[in-house]
Design an enzyme around this catalytic site. Structure first.
Site, mmCIF file in Angstrom:
data_model
loop_
_atom_site.group_PDB
_atom_site.id
_atom_site.type_symbol
_atom_site.label_atom_id
_atom_site.label_comp_id
_atom_site.label_asym_id
_atom_site.label_seq_id
_atom_site.Cartn_x
_atom_site.Cartn_y
_atom_site.Cartn_z
ATOM 1 C CG ASP A 148 33.206 45.443 31.424
ATOM 2 O OD1 ASP A 148 33.116 44.338 31.975
ATOM 3 O OD2 ASP A 148 32.307 45.929 30.712
ATOM 4 N N GLY A 187 28.902 40.978 38.766
ATOM 5 C CA GLY A 187 28.329 40.311 39.935
ATOM 6 C C GLY A 187 28.715 38.852 40.039
ATOM 7 C CD1 TRP A 188 28.531 36.567 36.820
ATOM 8 C CD2 TRP A 188 30.268 36.973 35.485
ATOM 9 N NE1 TRP A 188 28.048 36.712 35.547
ATOM 10 C CE2 TRP A 188 29.094 36.956 34.693
ATOM 11 C CE3 TRP A 188 31.489 37.211 34.849
ATOM 12 C CZ2 TRP A 188 29.105 37.183 33.325
ATOM 13 C CZ3 TRP A 188 31.503 37.427 33.478
ATOM 14 C CH2 TRP A 188 30.325 37.409 32.730
ATOM 15 C CG ASP A 208 24.901 44.657 30.994
ATOM 16 O OD1 ASP A 208 25.805 44.644 31.852
ATOM 17 O OD2 ASP A 208 25.115 44.816 29.786
#
Ligand SMILES: *[C@@H]1O[C@H](CO)[C@@H](O)[C@H](O)[C@H]1NC(C)=O
Ligand SMILES: *[C@@H]1O[C@H](CO)[C@@H](O)[C@H](O)[C@H]1NC(C)=O
Ligand SMILES: *[C@@H]1O[C@H](CO)[C@@H](O)[C@H](O)[C@H]1NC(C)=O
Ligand SMILES: *[C@@H]1O[C@H](CO)[C@@H](O)[C@H](O)[C@H]1NC(C)=O
Ligand SMILES: *[C@@H]1O[C@H](CO)[C@@H](O)[C@H](O)[C@H]1NC(C)=O
Ligand SMILES: *[C@@H]1O[C@H](CO)[C@@H](O)[C@H](O)[C@H]1NC(C)=O
Ligand SMILES: *[C@@H]1O[C@H](CO)[C@@H](O)[C@H](O)[C@H]1NC(C)=O
Ligand SMILES: *[C@@H]1O[C@H](CO)[C@@H](O)[C@H](O)[C@H]1NC(C)=O
Ligand SMILES: *[C@@H]1O[C@H](CO)[C@@H](O)[C@H](O)[C@H]1NC(C)=O
Length: 409
Positions: A148, A187-188, A208
């Protein structure tokens, strides 16, 4: 075990060199600790979770990954100061023993890590020590890694993020023990465009999820509800396929507003079922984010619907696309081709009133000329025989009907 294969990116029809570990040929299914428990995890909870997943039929339905999210580590510290170890109080038997136990019960075990000095919650990170950590995970028998990049790399350039994701993927692929790789980057930076090339098996398409079906606006400026997440995925389905999946985030089914980490007030049974239907249709990984020790019968029936799961796990790996959109996005149809030549279709009513929706327009939208077809309802588990005209059905507010249709010649 570093294998280079070529991947055909469908829409672009360009061949891209792609790192591939040959894993996750269908979307990973299982459980993740974060949304319900945050850092408050331990081996008793994990064992009870496995017991429950077996008892309620989730394991046999395919939910086999038991993924420990952030908080399994010993030290809340910079990696330059402390080693990567399991918390000896939360996990007195150690991760290796837990993985062996999981395997003996027919499960797989997942762990969580991050590039940088620390993880999102401040535990020891992996950057610069990827080879060491990948070898440690493999020696423990870990089967899945969520890596992450959230905290330390929130403001990093695309090139920097690509490097840290690639460093871990090559280190993992170097191990003889197979480890499914989730490159989590919120999602960046259009992560779907490049994460498969970097060796990721799945990547999140957004920040999230919240425990909401349709919250007006972006909840707290950060969380996306179920419908937002589905809409975000609409124009990136082409990046998803066997071995490399768009991840719409963990399932909120059964959270009922009780998440210790997510905002949201929960959704109705009907809305949770629509959520599950859509995640199956778009071939998202299915990771349950709730406390599976406590589930009512409706929830169990939702999560263990083998016909819906078969749509998610279909070997063609298609993600459903939106084929019809009426009344300002209130009534929508999604469809995807299934490996046996049938199509799976979902009729969604996003509006506030019960409506009547039909199947024949959908066949036309999908450019099929099927004068007669066989229809099966995947929630009612019911066949409707051979039809030669539109099948009309009442769809309640926020309900989704899912059908499988076969051409009859
Ligand atoms: C394990 O975690 C669960 C869930 O957070 C908690 O309820 C329980 O008290 C913990 N057990 C131990 C032994 O720490
Ligand atoms: C980690 O290192 C940074 C930079 O040296 C420092 O500012 C921070 O306080 C350290 N964090 C911990 C938990 O030691
Ligand atoms: C792969 O393993 C070899 C042999 O142990 C090692 O020399 C190499 O640095 C490793 N590469 C990566 C990317 O982990
Ligand atoms: C998808 O749609 C969004 C919003 O319209 C747009 O910003 C993005 O560039 C599109 N992505 C692709 C891959 O077409
Ligand atoms: C739930 O399902 C179990 C097992 O099928 C059954 O024994 C129980 O009676 C059901 N409970 C309710 C409230 O329907
Ligand atoms: C769609 O929304 C617009 C603007 O709110 C409204 O004028 C129009 O009548 C709506 N169309 C339908 C088919 O509901
Ligand atoms: C679905 O399958 C049909 C029949 O094989 C094919 O003609 C069509 O192009 C496929 N559609 C998509 C979107 O894959
Ligand atoms: C059906 O055909 C139309 C016209 O050629 C095309 O625009 C549309 O994308 C096709 N739909 C599907 C699902 O293939
Ligand atoms: C459609 O099915 C009905 C009922 O089975 C039948 O009476 C009718 O002849 C069929 N029509 C066509 C065009 O096949």
């Amino acid at each position: 075990m570093l294998v280079l294969t070529t991947l055909l990116v469908l829409a672009a029809v360009v061949k891209v060199r792609c790192l591939s570990n040959g894993l996750a040929m269908t979307p990973p299914m299982g459980w993740d600790s974060w949304n319900m428990f945050g850092e408050q995890i331990n081996e008793t909870l994990v064992r009870q979770t496995m017991d429950a997943m077996e008892k309620f039929g989730l394991r046999n339905a395919g939910f086999v990954y038991i993924n420990l999210d952030d908080g399994w580590q010993h030290y809340r510290a910079n990696r330059t100061d402390k080693p990567l170890e399991a918390d000896p109080v939360k996990f007195p038997s150690g991760i290796k023993a837990l993985a062996e136990y999981a395997h003996s019960r027919g499960f797989k075990l997942g762990l969580y890590g991050a590039p940088g000095q620390t993880t999102c919650s401040g535990f020891t990170g992996s950057e610069g020590k990827e080879k060491e950590d990948a070898a440690l995970y493999a020696s423990w028998g870990v089967d899945h890694l969520k890596y992450d990049s959230c905290c330390s790399h929130m403001f990093a350039t695309k090139a920097q993020v690509q490097k840290v994701i690639l460093d871990m993927s090559t280190a993992l692929m170097n191990q003889t023990h197979p480890i499914v790789y989730h490159a989590c980057h919120c999602g960046w930076q259009d992560v779907w465009e490049w994460a498969a090339v970097e060796g990721a098996n799945h990547w999140r398409i957004g920040q999230d999820i919240s425990d909401d079906f349709n919250y007006p606006g972006l909840r707290d400026g950060y969380y996306y509800d179920v419908l937002d997440m589905i809409d975000r995925g609409n124009n990136i389905t082409k990046y998803s396929g066997p071995g490399h999946w768009n991840d719409y985030d963990m399932l909120i089914v059964n959270l009922n507003g009780k998440s210790t980490q997510l905002v949201g007030t929960g959704a109705s049974n009907t809305e949770y079922r629509t959520h599950f239907s859509l995640w199956c249709m778009v071939a998202s990984p299915l990771l349950i984010g709730s406390d599976v020790r406590y589930m009512d019968n409706y929830t169990v029936e939702t999560l263990t619907n083998k016909e819906m799961i078969a749509i998610n796990q279909d070997p063609l790996g298609n993600a459903a696309v939106k084929v019809a959109d009426a009344y300002n996005g209130t009534l929508q149809s999604y469809a995807k081709n299934i490996s046996d030549g049938s199509i799976a279709v979902a009729l969604i009513n996003r509006g506030t009133e019960t409506v009547i929706m039909g199947t024949m327009p959908l066949i036309k939208d999908w450019n099929l000329s099927w004068p007669t077809y066989r229809l099966r309802d995947l929630w009612q588990h019911k066949d409707f025989g051979t039809l030669n005209s539109t099948y009309w059905v009442e769809v309640m507010s926020h309900e989704t009907k899912v059908y499988q249709m076969w051409q009859v010649k």
